[in-house]
Design a protein around this motif. Structure first.
Motif, short mmCIF file in Angstrom:
data_model
loop_
_atom_site.label_atom_id
_atom_site.label_comp_id
_atom_site.label_asym_id
_atom_site.label_seq_id
_atom_site.Cartn_x
_atom_site.Cartn_y
_atom_site.Cartn_z
N VAL A 122 31.05 69.17 10.13
CA VAL A 122 30.85 67.77 9.86
C VAL A 122 29.26 68.21 8.79
O VAL A 122 28.29 67.88 10.47
CB VAL A 122 31.06 66.68 10.44
N ALA A 123 29.07 68.61 8.11
CA ALA A 123 28.31 68.56 7.48
C ALA A 123 26.58 67.29 7.29
O ALA A 123 27.28 66.32 7.93
CB ALA A 123 27.39 68.94 5.42
N ASP A 124 25.46 67.51 8.00
CA ASP A 124 24.59 66.57 8.34
C ASP A 124 25.31 65.12 9.34
O ASP A 124 24.65 64.21 9.29
CB ASP A 124 24.36 65.78 6.87
N ALA A 125 25.39 66.54 10.30
CA ALA A 125 26.20 64.96 11.55
C ALA A 125 25.50 65.35 12.45
O ALA A 125 24.11 65.71 12.37
CB ALA A 125 27.55 65.55 12.20
N GLU A 126 25.03 63.86 12.62
CA GLU A 126 24.34 63.59 13.56
C GLU A 126 23.96 64.52 15.27
O GLU A 126 22.84 65.46 15.82
CB GLU A 126 23.84 62.26 14.71
N THR A 127 25.01 64.92 15.58
CA THR A 127 25.31 66.03 16.70
C THR A 127 26.09 67.08 16.47
O THR A 127 27.36 66.95 15.26
CB THR A 127 25.79 65.03 17.72
N VAL A 128 26.05 67.86 17.01
CA VAL A 128 27.50 69.14 16.71
C VAL A 128 28.42 69.39 17.53
O VAL A 128 28.50 69.31 18.42
CB VAL A 128 26.05 70.56 16.55
N ASP A 129 29.77 69.82 17.09
CA ASP A 129 30.70 69.44 18.14
C ASP A 129 30.90 70.80 17.96
O ASP A 129 30.95 72.13 17.51
CB ASP A 129 32.26 69.11 16.84
N PRO A 130 30.62 71.44 19.41
CA PRO A 130 30.69 73.20 19.65
C PRO A 130 32.51 73.45 19.85
O PRO A 130 32.29 74.48 19.52
CB PRO A 130 30.63 72.60 21.32
N ALA A 131 33.48 72.67 19.37
CA ALA A 131 34.63 72.72 19.16
C ALA A 131 34.92 73.38 17.79
O ALA A 131 36.12 73.92 17.18
CB ALA A 131 35.67 72.53 19.62
N ALA A 132 33.66 72.84 16.80
CA ALA A 132 34.38 73.32 15.23
C ALA A 132 34.48 74.42 15.03
O ALA A 132 33.45 75.37 14.70
CB ALA A 132 33.33 72.51 14.68
N MET A 133 34.38 74.97 14.01
CA MET A 133 34.88 76.08 13.12
C MET A 133 33.32 76.05 12.30
O MET A 133 32.54 75.37 11.82
CB MET A 133 35.34 76.42 12.80
N PRO A 134 32.41 77.28 12.85
CA PRO A 134 31.09 77.25 12.08
C PRO A 134 31.17 77.99 10.45
O PRO A 134 32.48 77.72 10.03
CB PRO A 134 30.58 78.88 12.28
N ALA A 135 30.30 76.73 9.76
CA ALA A 135 30.42 76.07 8.42
C ALA A 135 30.71 77.08 7.65
O ALA A 135 31.58 77.69 6.31
CB ALA A 135 29.64 75.58 8.24
N ASP A 136 29.97 78.24 8.01
CA ASP A 136 30.18 79.21 6.34
C ASP A 136 30.79 81.00 7.22
O ASP A 136 30.74 81.86 6.81
CB ASP A 136 29.37 80.05 6.77
N LEU A 137 31.13 81.12 8.42
CA LEU A 137 32.71 81.84 8.42
C LEU A 137 33.44 82.27 8.22
O LEU A 137 33.34 83.50 8.19
CB LEU A 137 33.49 81.34 10.11
N PHE A 138 34.05 81.83 7.20
CA PHE A 138 34.80 82.61 6.05
C PHE A 138 33.90 83.45 5.36
O PHE A 138 34.72 84.61 4.62
CB PHE A 138 35.67 81.66 5.64
N VAL A 139 33.07 82.41 5.02
CA VAL A 139 32.43 83.68 3.98
C VAL A 139 31.63 84.54 4.68
O VAL A 139 31.99 86.19 4.02
CB VAL A 139 30.83 82.61 3.30
N LYS A 140 31.31 84.45 5.81
CA LYS A 140 31.30 86.36 6.77
C LYS A 140 32.12 86.70 6.89
O LYS A 140 32.09 88.41 7.32
CB LYS A 140 30.66 85.20 8.26
#
Length: 382
Positions: A290-308
């Motif tokens: 989630v962009a600009d989230a106050e805390t980062v969810d450690p279970a979330a997919m990295p935002a640019d993973l598909f680009v990589k």
């Protein structure tokens, strides 16, 4: 991937039954590929942590330990590193280890036996346990393969009480059957096929806290398993990409850090948020960033993973960390794009397209099975 794999089929003209029939045919094909891969050769984790080249597990901990061009420093000698077990605990493939790696020193803490680093044993082998699941125990040790999972645990032993921060560096290196370092493509593919996580939820069968160059920042609270106050420590990945463990520690206690590893059996374990399309296999990223989230969810997919995943600038031109395309470069760049991957994750599931995506992932698994026989997990603690 065969040139006729798409068969010029217009998927929007297929019935649901026809789509699933194609998917079933693809799964049978992938199962045959995996069978060939397993016969070609399994990964074998030898039991120890290393600082440069060796096999699963050398612990490195000293004020100034040099290996090649790398210097490892432990701040003020404030801690040692240990594994639970005794000097009698040996792995099936321990004979693959470097002669410079010793077994460390035995110590008992709160009734448990450990083997630890000390002033004369800065690099030590790591005794594996049954839940490590690395196929390196007993006469039946046979290594690992796609679908294998496990947990490896080490301990921080503080030499003084107070606030402590330990920088950890985890990496992997592959070796061939002659104990030579595997080629660049194989070593890079291991990074995207044998994954390390700081957290695992048994109830939901999902992972969190991905330890990778391609991960985002995250923070996880760990149960340190001791009677000391407080009862928790923190493991985090910083914006600089560093892995840092922090806790208020008590001298004489052993603080566990568990690393969960998985070799995803199918590419969909990367893509999907639940088990609907992946045969009840574990999920690696159950939420989206989630962009600009106050805390980062450690279970979330990295935002640019598909680009990589789409990045072709890495490696030797035939593969990156996730896929191998060899002579099918044009097919790869047309099929696997950040947009097509995002569409698949968002619910636009097409069995035919997904099957073709899996082919490139499985080609990478096949390559690993041909090129790698042993894996080193490298842990530097500073």
């Amino acid at each position: 991937m065969p040139k006729d794999s798409n068969k010029d089929v217009k998927t929007d003209e297929l019935t649901a039954q026809e789509c699933y029939q194609i998917a079933d045919e693809y799964m049978e094909k992938l199962d045959r590929q995996r069978g060939i891969f397993i016969k070609a050769g399994l990964f074998v984790f030898a039991a120890l942590f290393v600082i440069a080249f060796a096999s699963i597990a050398w612990f490195v901990n000293n004020k100034n330990v040099t290996s090649g061009s790398s210097a490892i420093k432990s701040k003020d000698g404030a801690f040692e590193i240990a594994a639970e077990g005794t000097l009698a605990d040996k792995g099936t493939f321990d004979n693959k280890l470097s002669a410079s790696v010793t077994q460390g020193t035995e110590v008992t803490i709160d009734g448990k036996n450990y083997v630890k680093t000390d002033a004369t044993h800065s690099s030590i082998s790591w005794a594996m346990t049954a839940d490590s699941n690395i196929g390196n125990l007993g006469e039946d040790g046979a290594g690992i393969k796609p679908g294998s999972t496990g947990k490896i645990t080490f301990y921080i032993l503080p030499l003084k009480s107070g606030e402590m921060h330990v920088k950890l560096d985890l990496s992997m290196l592959g070796f061939d059957d002659k104990n030579n370092v595997a080629d660049e493509a194989a070593c890079m593919l291991m990074e995207g096929h044998i994954l390390l996580f700081a957290g695992y939820d048994n109830e939901s069968d999902t992972y969190s806290g991905w330890i990778s160059e391609d991960a985002d920042t995250w923070e996880l609270t760990l149960d340190d398993g001791t009677d000391a106050e407080p009862h928790q420590s923190v493991l985090m990945r910083t914006e600089e990409g560093n892995l840092v463990w922090a806790a208020e520690v008590t001298e004489g206690k052993a603080y566990p850090i568990s690393i969960y590893w998985i070799w995803p059996e199918v590419f969909g374990q990367y893509l999907f948020k639940d088990k609907t399309y992946i045969g009840n296999r574990p999920v690696m990223f159950k939420t989206d960033a989630v962009a600009d989230a106050e805390t980062v969810d450690p279970a979330a997919m990295p935002a640019d993973l598909f680009v990589k995943m789409y990045d072709r600038s890495l490696g030797n031109g035939n593969s990156n960390r996730y896929f191998m395309w060899t002579s099918y470069y044009n097919e790869f760049i047309a099929l696997i794009t950040p947009e097509s991957l995002a569409n698949m994750r968002s619910g636009s599931f097409n069995p035919l397209i997904y099957g073709n995506m899996c082919t490139f992932y499985n080609m990478a698994d096949q390559y690993l099975g041909e090129k790698v026989r042993y894996v080193n997990i490298v842990l530097d603690a500073k």
